[in-house]
Design a protein around this motif. Structure first.
Motif, PDB file in Angstrom:
ATOM      1  N   GLY A  33       0.810  -1.214   0.000  1.00  0.00           N
ATOM      2  CA  GLY A  33       0.000   0.000   0.000  1.00  0.00           C
ATOM      3  C   GLY A  33       0.843   1.263   0.000  1.00  0.00           C
ATOM      4  O   GLY A  33       0.525   2.224  -0.713  1.00  0.00           O
ATOM      5  N   GLU A  34       1.924   1.273   0.782  1.00  0.00           N
ATOM      6  CA  GLU A  34       2.804   2.452   0.837  1.00  0.00           C
ATOM      7  C   GLU A  34       3.432   2.722  -0.522  1.00  0.00           C
ATOM      8  O   GLU A  34       3.446   3.868  -0.991  1.00  0.00           O
ATOM      9  CB  GLU A  34       3.907   2.224   1.873  1.00  0.00           C
ATOM     10  CG  GLU A  34       3.435   2.199   3.314  1.00  0.00           C
ATOM     11  CD  GLU A  34       4.536   1.760   4.263  1.00  0.00           C
ATOM     12  OE1 GLU A  34       4.375   1.990   5.472  1.00  0.00           O
ATOM     13  OE2 GLU A  34       5.546   1.186   3.805  1.00  0.00           O
ATOM     14  N   SER A  37       0.734   3.799  -3.156  1.00  0.00           N
ATOM     15  CA  SER A  37       0.341   5.195  -2.963  1.00  0.00           C
ATOM     16  C   SER A  37       1.429   6.146  -3.442  1.00  0.00           C
ATOM     17  O   SER A  37       1.152   7.150  -4.098  1.00  0.00           O
ATOM     18  CB  SER A  37       0.048   5.437  -1.477  1.00  0.00           C
ATOM     19  OG  SER A  37      -0.269   6.782  -1.239  1.00  0.00           O
ATOM     20  N   ASP A  38       2.678   5.813  -3.146  1.00  0.00           N
ATOM     21  CA  ASP A  38       3.801   6.668  -3.532  1.00  0.00           C
ATOM     22  C   ASP A  38       3.946   6.738  -5.052  1.00  0.00           C
ATOM     23  O   ASP A  38       4.273   7.795  -5.604  1.00  0.00           O
ATOM     24  CB  ASP A  38       5.085   6.130  -2.906  1.00  0.00           C
ATOM     25  CG  ASP A  38       6.272   7.046  -3.120  1.00  0.00           C
ATOM     26  OD1 ASP A  38       6.098   8.270  -2.989  1.00  0.00           O
ATOM     27  OD2 ASP A  38       7.369   6.544  -3.418  1.00  0.00           O
ATOM     28  N   SER A  42      -2.266   1.000  -8.408  1.00  0.00           N
ATOM     29  CA  SER A  42      -2.957   0.045  -7.545  1.00  0.00           C
ATOM     30  C   SER A  42      -1.951  -0.918  -6.924  1.00  0.00           C
ATOM     31  O   SER A  42      -0.769  -0.952  -7.297  1.00  0.00           O
ATOM     32  CB  SER A  42      -3.986  -0.745  -8.359  1.00  0.00           C
ATOM     33  OG  SER A  42      -3.337  -1.617  -9.258  1.00  0.00           O
ATOM     34  N   ARG A  43      -2.435  -1.741  -6.016  1.00  0.00           N
ATOM     35  CA  ARG A  43      -1.549  -2.689  -5.336  1.00  0.00           C
ATOM     36  C   ARG A  43      -1.136  -3.860  -6.221  1.00  0.00           C
ATOM     37  O   ARG A  43      -0.093  -4.477  -5.996  1.00  0.00           O
ATOM     38  CB  ARG A  43      -2.224  -3.240  -4.080  1.00  0.00           C
ATOM     39  CG  ARG A  43      -2.430  -2.211  -2.978  1.00  0.00           C
ATOM     40  CD  ARG A  43      -2.859  -2.896  -1.707  1.00  0.00           C
ATOM     41  NE  ARG A  43      -3.019  -1.937  -0.612  1.00  0.00           N
ATOM     42  CZ  ARG A  43      -3.091  -2.273   0.662  1.00  0.00           C
ATOM     43  NH1 ARG A  43      -3.020  -3.554   1.004  1.00  0.00           N
ATOM     44  NH2 ARG A  43      -3.245  -1.360   1.606  1.00  0.00           N
TER      45      ARG A  43
END
Length: 213
Positions: A33-34, A37-38, A42-43
């Protein structure tokens, strides 16, 4: 599908670059997730990138906890240094009996770039230039098998260089001084002197005790 794979490849390159440069140090636990987001994705592609990095030995995945950036094992650092010694000394012995004018000019130019990087405080560019300095005389030996094997060590060599610079064990000025000595010995065709100086260089920069060399 092509977008997914393209995103996964991008995530792979980005995370791997951060590992090689020490932005993501060994022992750090990060999450999909980190990173997603960075990077603004998507994951799913990040998960694919993590799996690829785990296969290559850069990460260790823990379900529901995250991904651990694998530290450089002491034994691996020693193995890389030993392998480099064998290849680099063999290369210098080969070039010692040839005209070295172009090679010495290339090494001097590299030293100038290293000094500029040190003056600018650019440790990552310096680490790359450091790696390329050594590769220059390996390639000059004109042995594709030696060069190919040496290139297989490149990423680990680069990561070790970045780690040495980030932890402040050896400053850039000291490394440049040692590189200048190596270049002088290559110019003189002194392969034995080069071998001795290379052991000292690898030992001090990477905090290794290279017994048997």
């Amino acid at each position: 599908m092509s977008k997914t794979y393209s995103s996964a490849d991008h995530a792979y390159r980005e995370v791997k670059e951060r590992i090689l440069t020490g932005v993501l140090p060994g022992g750090e636990l990060i999450s999909e997730g980190e990173v997603a987001s960075d990077l603004g994705m998507s994951r799913t592609p990040v998960r694919e990138a993590f799996l690829r990095l785990e296969t290559e030995g850069w990460m260790r995945l823990y379900p529901k906890r995250g991904a651990l950036v694998v530290p450089i094992p002491v034994a691996e650092a020693e193995h890389v240094a030993h392998a480099r010694y064998v290849v680099e000394v063999a290369a210098v012995r080969a070039v010692a009996v040839r005209d070295r004018t172009a090679l010495i000019a290339a090494l001097r130019a590299s030293l100038d770039r290293q000094r500029a990087d040190a003056e600018a405080g650019d440790r990552e560019r310096f680490a790359l230039e450091d790696t390329d300095f050594h590769r220059t005389y390996v390639v000059a030996a004109d042995n594709p098998l030696l060069a190919g094997f040496y290139d297989s060590l490149r990423e680990r060599q680069r990561r070790m260089n970045s780690l040495a610079l980030h932890r402040g064990a050896t400053d850039m000025a000291a490394i440049i001084e040692q590189h200048a000595e190596l270049a002088d010995l290559i110019e003189a065709g002194d392969a034995d002197g080069f071998a001795t100086a290379l052991v000292a260089h690898l030992s001090t920069v990477h905090r290794l005790s290279l017994s048997g060399l």
